[in-house]
Motif scaffolding. Structure first.
Motif, PDB file in Angstrom:
ATOM      1  N   ARG A   1      -2.108   0.744  -4.719  1.00  0.00           N
ATOM      2  CA  ARG A   1      -1.252  -0.447  -4.528  1.00  0.00           C
ATOM      3  C   ARG A   1      -0.579  -0.786  -5.851  1.00  0.00           C
TER       4      ARG A   1
ATOM      5  N   SER B   1       4.292  -0.564   4.678  1.00  0.00           N
ATOM      6  CA  SER B   1       3.646   0.200   3.612  1.00  0.00           C
ATOM      7  C   SER B   1       4.540   1.395   3.330  1.00  0.00           C
TER       8      SER B   1
ATOM      9  N   ASN C   1       0.824  -1.208   0.000  1.00  0.00           N
ATOM     10  CA  ASN C   1       0.000   0.000   0.000  1.00  0.00           C
ATOM     11  C   ASN C   1       0.859   1.260   0.000  1.00  0.00           C
TER      12      ASN C   1
ATOM     13  N   TYR D   1       0.300   5.151   0.712  1.00  0.00           N
ATOM     14  CA  TYR D   1      -0.627   6.150   1.257  1.00  0.00           C
ATOM     15  C   TYR D   1      -0.128   7.538   0.873  1.00  0.00           C
ATOM     16  N   TYR D   2      -1.032   8.379   0.367  1.00  0.00           N
ATOM     17  CA  TYR D   2      -0.591   9.598  -0.302  1.00  0.00           C
ATOM     18  C   TYR D   2      -1.270  10.884   0.165  1.00  0.00           C
TER      19      TYR D   2
ATOM     20  N   TYR E   1      -5.358   4.910  -0.294  1.00  0.00           N
ATOM     21  CA  TYR E   1      -4.091   4.353  -0.766  1.00  0.00           C
ATOM     22  C   TYR E   1      -4.258   3.804  -2.174  1.00  0.00           C
TER      23      TYR E   1
END
Length: 239
Positions: A80, A101, A67, A69-70, A78
């Motif tokens: 992938r 992650s 993942n 996360y941004y 997220y």
């Protein structure tokens, strides 16, 4: 009058009557695109051959199906990616731990390259055809292009053996033309392209990293074979 016995067809086997792997993919319906066997092998080949000449290996992180996360304001959002690489960040999280992650607001460095492997369930999202719905997270294309601003984005289809490359230019992705099936990435001193060969006992067209001049970056087993050949040649010359 002689009666011939009635013609009857032999019973069909389960192989002919039951669903095949194409009808029963290894993906949950609510989570399209989860890995199949190709999604395991291809990223591993990319990881093994990703050796940027301009970066210390301890400043390179490669993510495979984890993942990313941004958005600080939506911490549960997220994406992938099938494969991505970040340069200029510690190989280990805070220098000492394996990552669970990749969290952008902690790392502060966006991926430099993202590779997506097309699946029937994710094709529209990978290619930027999906339209964002109100109240929903941005699409994959929007995240890579507008939020992360990933400099190089590649999409490979194992069904058509087509490789598509995009460069981030002035706020948007532009299609990049391949040369001899490869795209040069000067900041890495590498090129990414197609290679026909045998990997893990499977002969097919693979996506693989090359040098900037187009030479293969060898796998460990290829290095070992080359070393044995050099040793044998040296012995023959000595004799």
């Amino acid at each position: 009058m002689v009666r011939l016995p009635a013609q009857t067809d032999p019973p069909l086997s389960p192989r002919q009557t039951l669903p095949t792997m194409y009808d029963l993919p290894s993906e949950h319906l609510e989570e399209p695109g989860l890995p199949d066997e190709f999604h395991s092998l291809q990223p591993h080949l990319l990881r093994q051959t990703f050796q940027p000449v301009n970066w210390n290996p301890e400043e390179i992180f490669v993510g495979v199906d984890i993942n990313l996360y941004y958005d600080l304001h939506h911490p549960n959002w997220y994406k992938r990616p099938d494969w991505f690489a970040v340069v200029g960040v510690s190989r280990l999280y805070e220098g000492h731990d394996l990552r669970l992650s990749y969290v952008l607001w902690q790392e502060l460095v966006s991926p430099f390259v993202v590779v997506e492997l097309l699946s029937p369930g994710t094709e529209d999202d990978d290619l930027g055809r999906t339209i964002r719905q109100a109240g929903k997270p941005p699409t994959k294309w929007q995240v890579y292009e507008q939020i992360l601003r990933v400099p190089y984005y590649f999409i490979f289809s194992r069904y058509t053996n087509e490789l598509q490359a995009f460069r981030w230019v002035a706020g948007a992705y532009e299609s990049a033309e391949l040369t001899n099936g490869r795209l040069l990435i000067p900041p890495l001193g590498l090129s990414l392209g197609l290679w026909q060969g045998c990997y893990q006992g499977i002969e097919r067209l693979w996506l693989r990293w090359f040098t900037s001049q187009g030479d293969l970056i060898p796998l460990p087993e290829e290095d070992a074979i080359a070393a044995n050949q050099r040793a044998t040649l040296a012995e023959e010359r000595a004799e």
